[in-house]
Design a protein around this motif. Structure first.
Motif, PDB file in Angstrom:
ATOM      1  N   GLY A  93       0.787  -1.227   0.000  1.00  0.00           N
ATOM      2  CA  GLY A  93       0.000   0.000   0.000  1.00  0.00           C
ATOM      3  C   GLY A  93       0.819   1.277   0.000  1.00  0.00           C
ATOM      4  N   PHE A  94       2.095   1.171  -0.351  1.00  0.00           N
ATOM      5  CA  PHE A  94       2.933   2.370  -0.422  1.00  0.00           C
ATOM      6  C   PHE A  94       2.619   3.150  -1.694  1.00  0.00           C
ATOM      7  CE2 PHE A  94       5.997  -0.230   2.203  1.00  0.00           C
ATOM      8  CZ  PHE A  94       5.931   0.579   3.330  1.00  0.00           C
ATOM      9  N   PRO A  95       2.722   4.477  -1.675  1.00  0.00           N
ATOM     10  CA  PRO A  95       2.590   5.258  -2.906  1.00  0.00           C
ATOM     11  C   PRO A  95       3.723   4.897  -3.869  1.00  0.00           C
ATOM     12  CG  PRO A  95       2.427   6.676  -0.958  1.00  0.00           C
ATOM     13  CD  PRO A  95       2.906   5.333  -0.485  1.00  0.00           C
ATOM     14  N   TRP A  96       3.484   5.057  -5.153  1.00  0.00           N
ATOM     15  CA  TRP A  96       4.516   4.701  -6.121  1.00  0.00           C
ATOM     16  C   TRP A  96       5.753   5.590  -5.976  1.00  0.00           C
ATOM     17  CZ3 TRP A  96       5.686   8.742  -9.308  1.00  0.00           C
ATOM     18  CH2 TRP A  96       4.671   9.660  -9.632  1.00  0.00           C
ATOM     19  N   GLU A  97       5.565   6.800  -5.423  1.00  0.00           N
ATOM     20  CA  GLU A  97       6.720   7.656  -5.178  1.00  0.00           C
ATOM     21  C   GLU A  97       7.686   7.008  -4.180  1.00  0.00           C
ATOM     22  OE1 GLU A  97       3.234  10.404  -6.181  1.00  0.00           O
ATOM     23  OE2 GLU A  97       3.587   8.562  -5.026  1.00  0.00           O
ATOM     24  N   TYR A  98       7.120   6.283  -3.171  1.00  0.00           N
ATOM     25  CA  TYR A  98       7.956   5.568  -2.211  1.00  0.00           C
ATOM     26  C   TYR A  98       8.763   4.480  -2.908  1.00  0.00           C
ATOM     27  CZ  TYR A  98       5.496   7.509   1.899  1.00  0.00           C
ATOM     28  OH  TYR A  98       4.988   8.327   2.867  1.00  0.00           O
ATOM     29  N   ALA A  99       8.090   3.771  -3.814  1.00  0.00           N
ATOM     30  CA  ALA A  99       8.760   2.680  -4.526  1.00  0.00           C
ATOM     31  C   ALA A  99       9.912   3.213  -5.375  1.00  0.00           C
ATOM     32  CB  ALA A  99       7.760   1.926  -5.398  1.00  0.00           C
ATOM     33  N   LEU A 100       9.703   4.358  -6.024  1.00  0.00           N
ATOM     34  CA  LEU A 100      10.785   4.977  -6.800  1.00  0.00           C
ATOM     35  C   LEU A 100      11.931   5.387  -5.882  1.00  0.00           C
ATOM     36  CD1 LEU A 100       8.948   7.268  -9.394  1.00  0.00           C
ATOM     37  CD2 LEU A 100      10.185   5.146  -9.846  1.00  0.00           C
ATOM     38  N   ALA A 101      11.591   5.897  -4.687  1.00  0.00           N
ATOM     39  CA  ALA A 101      12.629   6.279  -3.720  1.00  0.00           C
ATOM     40  C   ALA A 101      13.424   5.059  -3.280  1.00  0.00           C
ATOM     41  CB  ALA A 101      11.990   6.963  -2.516  1.00  0.00           C
ATOM     42  N   ALA A 102      12.744   3.915  -3.135  1.00  0.00           N
ATOM     43  CA  ALA A 102      13.432   2.669  -2.765  1.00  0.00           C
ATOM     44  C   ALA A 102      14.395   2.249  -3.865  1.00  0.00           C
ATOM     45  CB  ALA A 102      12.406   1.571  -2.502  1.00  0.00           C
ATOM     46  N   VAL A 103      13.977   2.393  -5.115  1.00  0.00           N
ATOM     47  CA  VAL A 103      14.855   2.078  -6.245  1.00  0.00           C
ATOM     48  C   VAL A 103      16.062   3.016  -6.240  1.00  0.00           C
ATOM     49  CG1 VAL A 103      15.048   2.076  -8.772  1.00  0.00           C
ATOM     50  CG2 VAL A 103      12.994   1.160  -7.674  1.00  0.00           C
ATOM     51  N   PHE A 104      15.818   4.281  -5.985  1.00  0.00           N
ATOM     52  CA  PHE A 104      16.882   5.288  -5.948  1.00  0.00           C
ATOM     53  C   PHE A 104      17.925   4.954  -4.881  1.00  0.00           C
ATOM     54  CE2 PHE A 104      18.587   9.316  -4.261  1.00  0.00           C
ATOM     55  CZ  PHE A 104      19.091   9.901  -5.413  1.00  0.00           C
ATOM     56  N   ILE A 105      17.456   4.643  -3.668  1.00  0.00           N
ATOM     57  CA  ILE A 105      18.374   4.340  -2.556  1.00  0.00           C
ATOM     58  C   ILE A 105      19.158   3.061  -2.832  1.00  0.00           C
ATOM     59  CG2 ILE A 105      18.489   3.671  -0.119  1.00  0.00           C
ATOM     60  CD1 ILE A 105      16.042   5.463   0.347  1.00  0.00           C
ATOM     61  N   SER A 106      18.450   2.019  -3.277  1.00  0.00           N
ATOM     62  CA  SER A 106      19.130   0.745  -3.543  1.00  0.00           C
ATOM     63  C   SER A 106      20.163   0.905  -4.649  1.00  0.00           C
ATOM     64  CB  SER A 106      18.109  -0.334  -3.928  1.00  0.00           C
ATOM     65  OG  SER A 106      17.468  -0.045  -5.152  1.00  0.00           O
ATOM     66  N   SER A 107      19.878   1.739  -5.642  1.00  0.00           N
ATOM     67  CA  SER A 107      20.815   1.950  -6.752  1.00  0.00           C
ATOM     68  C   SER A 107      22.048   2.734  -6.300  1.00  0.00           C
ATOM     69  CB  SER A 107      20.114   2.681  -7.897  1.00  0.00           C
ATOM     70  OG  SER A 107      18.978   1.958  -8.335  1.00  0.00           O
ATOM     71  N   LEU A 108      21.838   3.739  -5.448  1.00  0.00           N
ATOM     72  CA  LEU A 108      22.974   4.474  -4.899  1.00  0.00           C
ATOM     73  C   LEU A 108      23.854   3.551  -4.058  1.00  0.00           C
ATOM     74  CD1 LEU A 108      21.629   7.968  -3.714  1.00  0.00           C
ATOM     75  CD2 LEU A 108      23.244   7.493  -5.561  1.00  0.00           C
ATOM     76  N   PHE A 109      23.204   2.719  -3.259  1.00  0.00           N
ATOM     77  CA  PHE A 109      23.929   1.767  -2.428  1.00  0.00           C
ATOM     78  C   PHE A 109      24.707   0.785  -3.301  1.00  0.00           C
ATOM     79  CE2 PHE A 109      23.924  -1.854   0.743  1.00  0.00           C
ATOM     80  CZ  PHE A 109      24.851  -1.247   1.595  1.00  0.00           C
ATOM     81  N   PHE A 110      24.060   0.372  -4.396  1.00  0.00           N
ATOM     82  CA  PHE A 110      24.703  -0.509  -5.364  1.00  0.00           C
ATOM     83  C   PHE A 110      25.980   0.126  -5.913  1.00  0.00           C
ATOM     84  CE2 PHE A 110      21.881  -3.865  -7.524  1.00  0.00           C
ATOM     85  CZ  PHE A 110      22.704  -4.854  -7.058  1.00  0.00           C
ATOM     86  N   PHE A 111      25.868   1.401  -6.246  1.00  0.00           N
ATOM     87  CA  PHE A 111      26.996   2.120  -6.820  1.00  0.00           C
ATOM     88  C   PHE A 111      28.168   2.141  -5.836  1.00  0.00           C
ATOM     89  CE2 PHE A 111      29.250   6.183  -7.659  1.00  0.00           C
ATOM     90  CZ  PHE A 111      29.665   5.921  -8.961  1.00  0.00           C
ATOM     91  N   ILE A 112      27.863   2.425  -4.567  1.00  0.00           N
ATOM     92  CA  ILE A 112      28.901   2.467  -3.529  1.00  0.00           C
ATOM     93  C   ILE A 112      29.514   1.081  -3.326  1.00  0.00           C
ATOM     94  CG2 ILE A 112      29.334   2.892  -1.078  1.00  0.00           C
ATOM     95  CD1 ILE A 112      27.058   4.988  -1.219  1.00  0.00           C
ATOM     96  N   LEU A 113      28.654   0.056  -3.262  1.00  0.00           N
ATOM     97  CA  LEU A 113      29.142  -1.309  -3.079  1.00  0.00           C
ATOM     98  C   LEU A 113      30.067  -1.728  -4.220  1.00  0.00           C
ATOM     99  CD1 LEU A 113      25.972  -3.261  -1.838  1.00  0.00           C
ATOM    100  CD2 LEU A 113      28.019  -2.681  -0.517  1.00  0.00           C
ATOM    101  N   THR A 114      29.723  -1.301  -5.429  1.00  0.00           N
ATOM    102  CA  THR A 114      30.531  -1.662  -6.593  1.00  0.00           C
ATOM    103  C   THR A 114      31.887  -0.981  -6.540  1.00  0.00           C
ATOM    104  OG1 THR A 114      28.525  -1.902  -7.930  1.00  0.00           O
ATOM    105  CG2 THR A 114      30.605  -1.728  -9.113  1.00  0.00           C
ATOM    106  N   LEU A 115      31.904   0.292  -6.162  1.00  0.00           N
ATOM    107  CA  LEU A 115      33.157   1.033  -6.087  1.00  0.00           C
ATOM    108  C   LEU A 115      34.096   0.439  -5.036  1.00  0.00           C
ATOM    109  CD1 LEU A 115      32.036   4.789  -6.356  1.00  0.00           C
ATOM    110  CD2 LEU A 115      33.084   3.364  -8.125  1.00  0.00           C
ATOM    111  N   THR A 116      33.526  -0.042  -3.932  1.00  0.00           N
ATOM    112  CA  THR A 116      34.349  -0.586  -2.845  1.00  0.00           C
ATOM    113  C   THR A 116      34.714  -2.052  -3.051  1.00  0.00           C
ATOM    114  OG1 THR A 116      32.370  -1.169  -1.565  1.00  0.00           O
ATOM    115  CG2 THR A 116      33.338   1.008  -1.187  1.00  0.00           C
TER     116      THR A 116
END
Length: 434
Positions: A93-116
Motif C-alpha cells: 500500500g505504499f505510494p509509487w513515489e515511495y517505490a521509486l525512492a526505494a529504487v533510488f536508494i538501492s541503486s545508490l547503495f549498489f553504486f557504492i558497493l561496486t566502487l568498494t
C-alpha cells in the motif's frame, strides 16, 4: 572508434556490431511496452513511464558500451517491475513515489558497493543454489502474473484458482499470443517475443479487440508526471518503516543475481571470461547502478542487464559499439509512443509467461538430491507465486538455508553473511506476517 573498441583484435567490424546491436534491441524491445503496462497499474502515468524506460535503457547501454566496452544491453528488469507494482505498491500500500525512492536508494547503495568491491563479495557469499532458485521463483511469479492478467487463470472461492473463460475473445487473443511466441522461439526467430507481441496486437486490431491507434509517430510524452517525484518520499516519516527497508533490500538482492548472472552468461558466450575472471567487471557492474539512479528520477523501476543481449552476441556483436547501437534505437523509440495504446493485457501477458519459462531453466542445476539444499531452494522458488511476494520468497529461503545446513553438519560451509541475512529476514517475516 575502431581502435577504441579494438575491432581488429576482436575480429569484428562496424557492420557486424551494428547488426548485433539491432538484433539485441529487437529481442528486448518488448520492455518498452511491457514496463509501462506493469508500472501504470501502480498509478503511474503510462506515457511518462514509457519515456523513463527508453531513456534509462539508452543511458545504461551507452555507459556499458563506452565505459565497460561490452555488447551488453540494459533496461528496467522484468520481475523487478512486478515487485515494484504488485508488492511494494499494491501489496504494502505504499505510494509509487515511495517505490521509486526505494529504487533510488538501492541503486545508490549498489553504486557504492561496486566502487568498494563489496558487491562481488556479497554475491559470492550467497550460495549458487539460492541464486538459481531466486531466478526461477521470479520466473514463476511473473508467469503467474501473466496468466492472471490474460484471464487464463482466475480466482475461485472453492479452489483459490481456476481456469478462466476460454471462450472470452480477450483470453483467446492472449492464448494466440502465447502460441505465436512459442512457435517463433522454437524456430529460433530473433526477436521472437517482440514479433509475437506485434502479431498479437495486429490480430487484436483486425478483430476489433484492440483499438487502432490514431498514428504511429509523435513527439515523446511528457515525463513531468513522474520526473523527480521520488524525492517527496524522503520528507515523509511513514517512508521509514521495516517493510520499506525490506523493499530496498529486495531490490538490491534481485538485481544482485540478475545483473551478475546475466553479465557472466553473456561474457562466457562471447569468450570474454579468462581464468574464471571477467576483465572490466567493475565497470560493467557500475552501468546498471548509474542507469537505475537516473531511471528512478525519471520514473521507472530498477535497470539491469538483459539476457537477450546473447542474441546480439550470437549475431556477431563483440564490443561496446553494439550497445551504443542498441541505446540509439531506444532513443529513437521515444517517437513511437502512439503504439502504446495497442499494448493491452492480452498483448503483454504472453511475453510475461514466455519470459517466465526462460527464467526457470536454471532449476536443473540445483542439487535436489541433497535435502538441505532442496528445502531452501524449493521454498525460495514457490513462496514467491504462492504469497505474491518476491521478498517473502527470498526471506523464507534465506532463513531456512543456514538452518538446514546447520542440522546437516555443514554449518562451516555457510558464509557468515548468510547468518546475518537470516536474522534480517526473520525480523522481516515477524513484522510483516499476518
Amino acid at each position: 572508434m575502431k581502435n577504441y573498441f579494438q575491432f581488429n583484435e576482436l575480429g569484428t567490424s562496424y557492420r557486424q556490431e551494428t547488426i548485433g546491436g539491432i538484433t539485441t534491441f529487437l529481442a528486448m524491445a518488448y520492455i518498452l511496452a511491457v514496463n509501462p503496462a506493469i508500472l501504470s497499474q501502480s498509478g503511474m502515468d503510462q506515457g511518462a513511464v514509457f519515456v523513463a524506460t527508453a531513456v534509462s535503457s539508452a543511458i545504461g547501454c551507452f555507459i556499458m558500451g563506452l565505459f565497460a566496452k561490452y555488447p551488453l544491453a540494459l533496461a528496467p528488469g522484468l520481475g523487478l517491475n512486478a515487485f515494484f507494482t504488485f508488492e511494494v505498491v499494491l501489496g504494502h500500500g505504499f505510494p509509487w513515489e515511495y517505490a521509486l525512492a526505494a529504487v533510488f536508494i538501492s541503486s545508490l547503495f549498489f553504486f557504492i558497493l561496486t566502487l568498494t568491491g563489496l558487491r562481488e563479495k556479497l554475491i559470492n557469499a550467497i550460495p549458487m543454489e539460492l541464486k538459481l532458485a531466486v531466478g526461477a521463483g521470479i520466473g514463476l511469479f511473473i508467469a503467474f502474473i501473466g496468466f492472471k492478467l490474460s484471464g487464463i487463470v482466475v480466482d475461485d472461492p472453492d479452489s483459490l484458482l481456476s481456469i478462466g473463460d476460454l471462450t472470452d475473445p480477450q483470453v483467446l487473443l492472449a492464448i494466440f499470443g502465447i502460441f505465436t511466441i512459442v512457435v517463433l522461439m522454437v524456430l529460433n526467430v530473433k526477436g521472437a517475443v517482440f514479433i509475437g507481441m506485434v502479431l498479437t496486437a495486429i490480430v487484436g486490431m483486425i478483430f476489433g479487440l484492440i483499438q487502432t491507434p490514431d498514428g504511429i509517430l509523435s513527439t515523446p510524452p511528457s515525463v513531468e508526471p513522474t520526473f523527480g517525484k521520488l524525492f517527496s518520499a524522503f520528507s515523509d516519516p511513514e517512508f521509514y518503516t521495516i517493510p520499506m527497508l525490506t523493499s530496498i533490500l529486495t531490490f538490491l538482492f534481485v538485481d544482485f543475481f540478475d545483473n551478475a548472472g546475466t553479465l557472466m552468461a553473456v561474457a562466457n558466450q562471447a569468450g570474454f571470461v579468462k581464468d574464471n575472471k571477467l576483465p572490466r567487471a567493475g565497470r560493467a557492474l557500475i552501468s546498471d547502478s548509474i542507469a537505475s539512479v537516473i531511471g528512478s528520477i525519471f520514473g521507472t523501476s530498477t535497470v539491469t542487464s538483459y539476457i537477450e543481449s546473447s542474441s546480439g552476441v550470437a549475431a556477431g556483436a563483440r564490443t561496446g559499439f553494439a550497445s551504443l547501437v542498441t541505446g540509439i534505437l531506444f532513443l529513437l523509440a521515444l517517437f513511437f509512443s502512439p503504439v502504446l495504446n495497442i499494448v493491452t493485457s492480452a498483448v503483454t501477458a504472453p511475453a510475461l509467461i514466455v519470459v517466465g519459462v526462460l527464467m526457470v531453466g536454471s532449476l536443473g542445476e540445483i542439487e535436489w538430491n541433497k535435502f538441505e539444499i532442496a528445502v531452501p531452494s524449493f521454498l525460495t522458488m514457490v513462496m514467491m507465486p504462492f504469497t505474491g511476494s518476491i521478498a517473502t520468497g527470498i526471506a523464507v529461503g534465506f532463513l531456512f538455508y543456514p538452518i538446514t545446513m546447520l542440522l546437516k553438519g555443514r554449518a562451516k560451509e555457510v558464509h557468515w553473511i548468510m547468518y546475518v541475512f537470516a536474522v534480517i529476514f526473520l525480523l522481516f517475516l515477524a513484522t510483516t506476517g499476518h
